[in-house]
Design an enzyme around this catalytic site. Sequence first.
Site, PDB file in Angstrom:
ATOM      1  N   LYS A 257      -7.591   6.790  -0.759  1.00  0.00           N
ATOM      2  CA  LYS A 257      -8.242   6.399  -0.472  1.00  0.00           C
ATOM      3  C   LYS A 257      -8.770   7.270   0.654  1.00  0.00           C
ATOM      4  CE  LYS A 257     -11.505   2.088  -0.955  1.00  0.00           C
ATOM      5  NZ  LYS A 257     -10.774   0.648  -0.861  1.00  0.00           N
TER       6      LYS A 257
ATOM      7  N   GLU B 246      -3.869   2.061  -1.954  1.00  0.00           N
ATOM      8  CA  GLU B 246      -4.450   2.780  -2.439  1.00  0.00           C
ATOM      9  C   GLU B 246      -4.272   4.631  -1.857  1.00  0.00           C
ATOM     10  OE1 GLU B 246      -8.746   2.115  -4.744  1.00  0.00           O
ATOM     11  OE2 GLU B 246      -8.396   0.254  -2.985  1.00  0.00           O
TER      12      GLU B 246
ATOM     13  N   GLU C 255     -13.457 -10.333  -3.753  1.00  0.00           N
ATOM     14  CA  GLU C 255     -12.590 -10.149  -3.304  1.00  0.00           C
ATOM     15  C   GLU C 255     -12.060 -10.740  -1.319  1.00  0.00           C
ATOM     16  OE1 GLU C 255     -13.378  -5.789  -0.937  1.00  0.00           O
ATOM     17  OE2 GLU C 255     -14.443  -4.850  -3.345  1.00  0.00           O
TER      18      GLU C 255
ATOM     19  N   GLU D 161      -7.791   0.990   5.047  1.00  0.00           N
ATOM     20  CA  GLU D 161      -8.755   0.833   3.419  1.00  0.00           C
ATOM     21  C   GLU D 161      -7.291   1.423   2.951  1.00  0.00           C
ATOM     22  OE1 GLU D 161     -11.434   0.408   2.715  1.00  0.00           O
ATOM     23  OE2 GLU D 161     -11.927   0.021   4.301  1.00  0.00           O
TER      24      GLU D 161
END
Length: 285
Positions: A259, A256, A208, A265
């Site tokens: 999330k 996302e 990642e 995030e």
Amino acid sequence: MRIYSPDHGALAALRRSDIGLILDVGGVDAVRDLASSTAAAAAWVQANVQAYYPDVVIEYIAVGNEVGAGDAGLILPAMRNVHAALAAAGLSGVVRVSTAVKTDVFTNTFPPSSGVFHPDVDQHMVPVARFLADTGSPMLANVYPYFAYRGSPGDISLGYATFQPGGTTVSDGGNGLVYTNLFDAMVDAIYAALEKAGAPGVRVVVSESGWPSAGGFAASVDNARTYNQGLIDHVYRGTPKRPGVLETYVFAMFNENQKPGDATERKFGLFCPDKQPVYPVTFPK
């Protein structure tokens, strides 16, 4: 591509696509199950690897993603069981078993040549590193200059964190290497830790890396585009310690929007949930 659990819909969609895959086993409960039972590992491999390989090019199994120190002792038994199941299926030579770690499992990372496994986890991670060496598998590492920069903006320049030329350079007195970006320094600290763990031949795969486009400090479309395009362009050259192509996975394909946690995030994606690009990036042909 990387998927974080054996989602059978995603695996079916990848059939005959020729897209290489990191397949995660799932969360810590899945790691615990695989660590506790060779039968569970065999059943997992049968259902999620043998049922799709070779139509799906599964390159690595990630046994745990950023497993916390309290559960780190589960990683190696689970990896051994999955590796044994792959071997029984005749696949251990083509599907490698690893685990994906955060960079906080390493310490003394400045200068990079001083990198070592953190004492809180070294009793578990040193044997993991040696298992990787024994099986010819890479160390999967989630490498985020963004979080390092956000944590110490007074010590790290934005240009150094985002691959901008003509800015900060850092010399490593331990080996004479010179660093022009934080990503290289972070990866080479991992290589230094692997050497000290007795696993100098283990390569690093960056499982990642990315930069958020909104939601917090230094999280903007411009910074995200600059970082990710710089990352894509740079990893074909490798690091000062290990020149050559550095296999790297951009996090993430999609924002996302559901999330939990820090707002950043939800904003690491190259695309919005409706498939519209957040910003353009170009991959070499």
